[in-house]
Design an enzyme around this catalytic site. Structure first.
Site, PDB file in Angstrom:
ATOM      1  N   ASP A 104      76.102  53.124 -47.494  1.00 12.65           N
ATOM      2  CA  ASP A 104      76.416  51.979 -48.411  1.00 12.65           C
ATOM      3  C   ASP A 104      77.555  52.168 -49.139  1.00 12.65           C
ATOM      4  OD1 ASP A 104      76.449  50.074 -50.309  1.00 12.65           O
ATOM      5  OD2 ASP A 104      74.470  49.489 -49.897  1.00 12.65           O
ATOM      6  N   SER A 127      78.747  46.508 -48.459  1.00 13.20           N
ATOM      7  CA  SER A 127      77.268  46.228 -48.745  1.00 13.20           C
ATOM      8  C   SER A 127      76.892  44.703 -48.319  1.00 13.20           C
ATOM      9  CB  SER A 127      76.677  46.404 -49.997  1.00 13.20           C
ATOM     10  OG  SER A 127      75.161  46.619 -49.800  1.00 13.20           O
TER      11      SER A 127
END
Length: 268
Positions: A149, A32
């Site tokens: 993610d 991320s």
């Protein structure tokens, strides 16, 4: 380098502190925001451009990155195209193989629920996949798989960089204990009267989930750096200066320990 949205800007400070102390960074794995900052540094070994970007991003500029595509509302609120344009001056169109520092981005396959470690292909696309928070961003199609993610499965990928061949692993976690964070409305015995917005609620929910997985990463790292960013909200990208300073301070504090371990000396 772990996930954490705006909190992940602390990674910039960590890199600066390690560089100032002549601690070599031979490879990077990120999830991320950690994937984003890590990619910027891995590309050419420079951190100044992404630091300047972090310091000049105010709330208005961040809001401009939101590009809702209502025709895509079935798969996500944001397409992420403006994010790519925003990052392109720093990351460019380069391939991961062209990075100065070996790099891997961690994402999650939304269908198989398996971790996907991206070590080849477009650096920009790898970052886009790793930062694609479910529901908020449209999943990224990567080699026929739809990725989101990576923090959902591996918020601090110490094991990934070890699998890349690292013999000494420094992990950076910016997900502080949720019970100590202001955004949860718990400061001592006082409760917040603010009702969190939809986006904030969604991101904070992922924060809670990821924090519970972070503890396992500690066992896979030789050093864990945890910047104190408890007073910064996960969406407050305009507070980059504070996050960077927190990262620098946390990394600087463990430099002596890193040097001892690198030299093979017993920890104090």
């Amino acid at each position: 380098m772990g996930s954490g949205a705006a909190l992940g800007l602390a990674h910039i400070g960590v890199i600066k502190a390690l560089r100032d102390a002549d601690i070599p960074i031979d490879m990077i794995a990120g999830t991320s925001m950690g994937a984003l900052v890590g990619a910027c540094y891995a590309a050419d070994g420079q951190i100044e451009d992404v630091e300047e970007l972090a310091l000049t991003t105010n709330l208005r500029k961040f809001t401009h990155l939101m590009d809702p595509k209502f025709t895509l509302i079935r798969v996500g609120f944001l397409s992420g195209n403006r994010v790519e344009k925003f990052l392109k001056p720093i990351i460019g169109d380069r391939d991961i193989s062209d990075c100065k520092i070996p790099y891997a981005a961690v994402a999650a396959d939304i269908h198989s629920a398996k971790q996907v470690v991206i070590t080849r292909g477009s650096l920009m696309k790898a970052v886009r996949a790793s930062i694609s928070i479910p529901v908020i961003f449209v999943p990224v199609n990567y080699e026929g798989r739809y990725l989101v993610d990576g923090g959902m499965l591996n918020p601090v990928p110490a094991d990934v960089v070890k699998s890349m061949g690292a013999t000494f692993v420094i992990a950076v976690n910016v997900l502080n204990n949720p019970r100590e964070r202001i955004h949860l409305g718990l400061t001592g015995n006082k409760k917040s009267t603010r009702t969190p917005g939809m986006m904030n609620t969604l991101i904070q929910s992922f924060y809670l989930m990821e924090y519970e997985m972070v503890r396992a990463s500690i066992l896979k790292a030789d050093i864990m750096i945890e910047p104190d960013v408890r007073n910064i909200e996960v969406y407050e990208f305009h507070r980059g200066q504070e996050a960077i300073e927190a990262g620098y301070k946390a990394a600087k504090a463990v430099i002596p320990e890193i040097n001892r371990l690198i030299k093979g000396e017993e920890p104090v």
